[in-house]
Design a protein around this motif. Sequence first.
Motif, short mmCIF file in Angstrom:
data_model
loop_
_atom_site.label_atom_id
_atom_site.label_comp_id
_atom_site.label_asym_id
_atom_site.label_seq_id
_atom_site.Cartn_x
_atom_site.Cartn_y
_atom_site.Cartn_z
N ALA A 349 1.07 -1.26 0.07
CA ALA A 349 0.08 0.10 -0.08
C ALA A 349 0.84 1.44 0.10
O ALA A 349 0.70 2.29 -0.73
CB ALA A 349 -0.95 0.03 1.10
N ASN A 394 -4.12 -5.19 -3.37
CA ASN A 394 -4.09 -4.05 -2.44
C ASN A 394 -4.76 -2.95 -2.83
O ASN A 394 -5.64 -2.02 -2.17
CB ASN A 394 -2.71 -3.49 -2.29
N HIS A 398 -7.80 -1.80 -0.33
CA HIS A 398 -7.73 -0.78 0.53
C HIS A 398 -8.74 0.32 -0.03
O HIS A 398 -8.69 0.78 -1.19
CB HIS A 398 -6.29 -0.13 0.65
N CYS A 400 -8.29 3.39 0.61
CA CYS A 400 -7.40 4.54 0.14
C CYS A 400 -7.12 4.68 -1.03
O CYS A 400 -6.50 5.69 -1.74
CB CYS A 400 -6.28 4.53 0.97
N TYR A 419 -5.94 6.96 3.72
CA TYR A 419 -4.60 6.25 4.14
C TYR A 419 -4.26 6.81 5.30
O TYR A 419 -3.75 5.98 5.99
CB TYR A 419 -3.67 6.92 3.06
N ARG A 422 -6.01 4.54 8.19
CA ARG A 422 -5.38 3.28 8.55
C ARG A 422 -4.30 3.32 9.26
O ARG A 422 -3.72 2.28 9.64
CB ARG A 422 -5.50 2.58 7.21
#
Length: 556
Positions: A349, A394, A398, A400, A419, A422
């Motif tokens: 990430a 990813n 995610h 983000c 982002y 997390r």
Amino acid sequence: MQPYGSWAGSREAAAADATTTAPGADRPWEGVAAAWGPEGVPEADGTPLCPPPRAPHQALGNKQLAFQQQLLQMQQLQQQHLLSLQRQGLVSLQPSQASGPLQTLPQAAVCPTDLPQLWKGEGAPGQPAEDSVKQEGLDLSGSATTATSFAAPPKVSPSLSHHTLPNGQPTVLTPRRDSSSHEETPGSHPLYGHGECKWPGCETLCEDLGQFIKHLNTEHALDDRSTAQCRVQMQVVQQLEIQLAKESERLQAMMAHLHMRPSEPKPFSQPVPVSAADSFPDGLVHPPTSAAAPVTPLRPPGLSSAPLHSGGPARRRSSDKFCSPISSELAQNHEFYKNADVRPPFTYASLIRQAILETPDRQLTLNEIYNWFTRMFAYFRRNTATWKNAVRHNLSLHKCFVRVENVKGAVWTVDEREYQKRRPPKMTGSPTLVKSMISGLSYGALNASYQAALAESSFPLLNSPGMLNPGSASSLLPLSHDEVGAPVEPLPSNGSSSPPRLSPPQYSHQVQVKEEPAEAEEDRRPGPPLGPPNPSTAGPPEDRDLEEELPGEELS
DNA sequence: ATACGCGTAAACACGC
DNA sequence: TGCGTGTTTACGCGTA
């Protein structure tokens, strides 16, 4: 899989690559060799030394006296030289470090196998020795990475490898070969090997030792030529000594720092701005920026042992929990990761985000993300199926990462707010982090923790323009800021206040995309989103040039 | 013991 | 059909 199996070989390859990519600049003796005339006769002080007549016994005493005077003079010059090197290291250390540890791998600088060629006058002719030494001083200080201490020892000349100098004290040491028995050793001679004379620039073939001794006494008697050659050799050794002293100094400082002892003074360099280095919001004692490069090569021992089990190679990388500012780490070790087959100690990430944010328009297609991975990291040039799958995984997993339909297709952007969500803010500056950093005993853990701290120490980096990659500087700077642990700057509520400014509107929109499933589903597949996340996303590519010119556009 | 983050592998769907 | 892309699930590992 073979997570880190090929580390050693890759490191060698990387070192070789560095040797080829930075020819000459890292070789302390080249400038010295440059002082030699075309026939190996040094032109000290600009005055050509005429070959003396053979066997000048009557003048031997005078010549010895002159030789000693020259040596004394040399010692003084060398001491002055060292002081000047130190000063220069203070001034110009970082720019040379920006190139990363590989470009200036000192093992290229101390490889003794190159000496013969240099003694033959292959150094840059006409280049003043002073200049080259200056240059070398820069490189030495800049390339004085611990990589030398850990990766290069086998390549260091054995006669030098165990020299231990007091911290940075430039003691003018007589080279070992001079202090050792000159011709007394039966059957061997330090200047004789493989059937040839090892006198610098000689290489005369001698069948046996006796013939060599005869050759030595006739061709390399005490004369101006030999004296000058000896001087040059002394300079070579001297430079290596200085470099070794620097490396030792640096290593001690690093070790002292990692054990959280009161850091010893760093006489060599560390031109870290005090205000930036000492005042991190997390309260951590951040390592000097110049130690960033050295730490990376420390990884191999840890990596080779820790992650080899089924879990995979990246199990315990310093995740972005406390190591998100990979920008600084990448900036410092860009060349290293680019050439060495070492897995970057960051999560997918983090890397994806870095890849996206390094671009002017903060968006990348999947394929471009792939390319960034392969371009930036030698490690990702293999096992493509694995990490590409992980990248896709990813991206999808995610929140983000936001997929945006662009004119030319789907691009991926970063929702900075997501982002940051997390990342537990407690990690920055928490005693737990400090403890985890200290408790790392293995090289891998130590390195991971160190890199985590390194990555957070991005301010010093930013004070040296050379440390930043030109292409990534714009994104690195704000990145580093927010990732040091400072709270995320409040994003504009609507994002329409500054249309050319890409990031804030982009982020705010991305939050909408991801946090509103209904809308997200709509703009996922069927084309352009309702509200363009940012002008560049929906606009023509020409618009991105405008945004690219905006300095510090992100989070500033 | 549990939850969580992460990496990895794999299956599946979709579009070109 | 093959490939690239994207999503999702499952599993193992390490850490908090």
